[in-house]
Design an enzyme around this catalytic site. Structure first.
Site, PDB file in Angstrom:
ATOM      1  N   LYS A 261     122.264  89.835 -95.005  1.00 57.88           N
ATOM      2  CA  LYS A 261     122.339  90.297 -96.388  1.00 57.88           C
ATOM      3  C   LYS A 261     122.565  89.081 -97.274  1.00 57.88           C
ATOM      4  CE  LYS A 261     124.833  93.306 -99.552  1.00 57.88           C
ATOM      5  NZ  LYS A 261     125.776  94.409 -99.682  1.00 57.88           N
TER       6      LYS A 261
ATOM      7  N   LYS B 142     118.141  92.272 -96.040  1.00 56.30           N
ATOM      8  CA  LYS B 142     118.260  92.759 -97.414  1.00 56.30           C
ATOM      9  C   LYS B 142     118.426  91.589 -98.362  1.00 56.30           C
ATOM     10  CE  LYS B 142     121.500  95.372-100.207  1.00 56.30           C
ATOM     11  NZ  LYS B 142     122.725  96.122-100.206  1.00 56.30           N
TER      12      LYS B 142
HETATM   13  C1  PBG Z   1     127.555  96.578-101.589  1.00 58.53           C
HETATM   14  C2  PBG Z   1     126.107  96.931-101.661  1.00 58.53           C
HETATM   15  C3  PBG Z   1     125.215  96.382-102.596  1.00 58.53           C
HETATM   16  C4  PBG Z   1     123.984  96.999-102.384  1.00 58.53           C
HETATM   17  C5  PBG Z   1     124.134  97.886-101.333  1.00 58.53           C
HETATM   18  N1  PBG Z   1     125.463  97.824-100.883  1.00 58.53           N
HETATM   19  C6  PBG Z   1     125.449  95.437-103.705  1.00 58.53           C
HETATM   20  C7  PBG Z   1     126.141  94.179-103.467  1.00 58.53           C
HETATM   21  O1  PBG Z   1     126.259  93.683-102.331  1.00 58.53           O
HETATM   22  O2  PBG Z   1     126.634  93.651-104.437  1.00 58.53           O
HETATM   23  C8  PBG Z   1     122.752  96.697-103.200  1.00 58.53           C
HETATM   24  C9  PBG Z   1     121.641  97.675-103.133  1.00 58.53           C
HETATM   25  C10 PBG Z   1     120.633  97.535-104.205  1.00 58.53           C
HETATM   26  O3  PBG Z   1     120.642  96.586-105.028  1.00 58.53           O
HETATM   27  O4  PBG Z   1     119.762  98.415-104.266  1.00 58.53           O
HETATM   28  N2  PBG Z   1     128.221  96.771-100.419  1.00 58.53           N
END
Ligand code: PBG
Length: 327
Positions: A198, A251
């Site tokens: 991520k 992601k």
């Molecule tokens: C946080 C989380 C995020 C997303 C999914 N889970 C945002 C972040 O890490 O700040 C982002 C998903 C998206 O932008 O569609 N645990």
């Protein structure tokens, strides 16, 4: 000239015979936002998406499931007064997510319900983990203390009936600890879909608006990955696999197709990819302006993500794409 690749493109019938990648509704996971209110609410930062009431959630999940979408993943908007430095609301057995999971599993038993395991909707600092400040006031996101919280949170999701828990926090060692916790409590069948690679991405902006979960101080770069790194993704995937993840995730998806392809080569586990809020909105806004054909671009981008090697795609288009594929 005897080599003529165009012969394989000569008709719709031949093209369909030789097509290598086929998108299907069964590839999709539908991310859904929920809140405590009784009414569904348009999300200003994410046009076309709503924060659902629990009734609205069940109806929306059912209509997507009837179109062939096998799974949903839940993201809660938590009221400010429930946010604390310790994020205790995350494992409240009667919390919003826990109630939503019970409702969904009761109403639609064949739907796979995935929950997000991370503290950002619940902690007053807006970080995925617990925050400490040093003498200079610089914040530190605490790893091992956070993992203990994540274990409680994952366990409460399992108790509510979640089929898959999905840690998105990027703390070290959390997959092993969550697996251990679930096994000790006899949740042997609850799977772990780990956000393994991520990235610290600007493409999450609209999502943080939807949940009002942006970090109050600092950024997420000490736990989410640097966008310049690829080998590190393979290291993260290897660790999560060794720690017992059932599926791994990359992601965002679209700007990281090379990572999806490399992860696909590096593991035999199913690979998921998340087409995140910013990717979705770039397509939506260009479509709304009349600059691109929304449906064609959305389906092409999803095909690209699958072609790169994703078995599973988390996408805000899940329900619409399932409908488009049917038409
Ligand atoms: C946080 C989380 C995020 C997303 C999914 N889970 C945002 C972040 O890490 O700040 C982002 C998903 C998206 O932008 O569609 N645990």
């Amino acid at each position: 000239m005897h080599l003529r690749p165009r012969r394989n493109r000569k008709s719709a019938a031949v093209r369909s015979l030789v097509r290598e990648t086929r998108l299907s509704a069964s590839d999709f996971v539908y991310p859904l936002f929920i809140h405590e209110k009784e009414v569904d609410e348009e999300i200003e930062s994410m046009p076309g998406c709503k924060r659902w009431s629990l009734d609205g959630l069940v109806a929306e999940a059912r209509s997507a499931h009837e179109l062939g979408v096998p799974a949903v993943v839940l993201f809660p908007a938590i009221a400010d007064e429930l946010k604390t430095p310790g994020a205790e609301e995350a494992w409240n057995p009667d919390g919003l997510v826990q109630r939503a999971v019970r409702r969904l599993k009761e109403a639609i038993p064949s739907l796979c319900v995935i929950t997000d395991v991370a503290l950002d909707p619940y902690n007053s600092d807006g970080h995925d983990g617990l925050v400490a400040r040093d003498g200079e006031g610089t914040i530190h996101v605490l790893n091992d203390e956070t993992v203990e919280c994540l274990c409680r949170q994952a366990l409460s999701h399992a108790e509510a009936g979640a089929d898959i828990v999905s840690p998105s926090d990027m703390m070290d060692g959390r997959v092993a600890m969550i697996r251990h916790e679930l096994d000790c409590e006899d949740f042997l069948e609850v799977s772990i879909l780990s956000y393994s690679a991520k990235y610290a991405s600007a493409y999450y902006g609209p999502f943080r608006g939807a949940l009002e979960s942006a970090p109050k101080d600092g950024d997420k770069k000490t736990y989410q990955m640097d966008p310049g790194n690829a080998r590190e993704a393979i290291r993260e995937v290897g660790l999560d696999e060794a720690e017992g993840a059932d599926m791994v995730m990359v992601k965002p998806a679209g700007p990281y197709l090379d990572i999806i392809a490399r992860v696909r080569e590096a593991t035999v586990l199913p690979v998921a990819a998340y087409q995140v809020s910013g990717e979705y909105l770039m397509i939506e806004s260009a479509g709304a302006a009349g600059w691109v054909d929304t449906k064609a671009v959305a389906l092409e981008s999803l095909t690209g993500i699958k072609r790169a090697g994703a078995d599973i795609i988390l996408t805000y288009y899940a329900k619409r794409a399932a409908q488009w594929l049917k038409d």
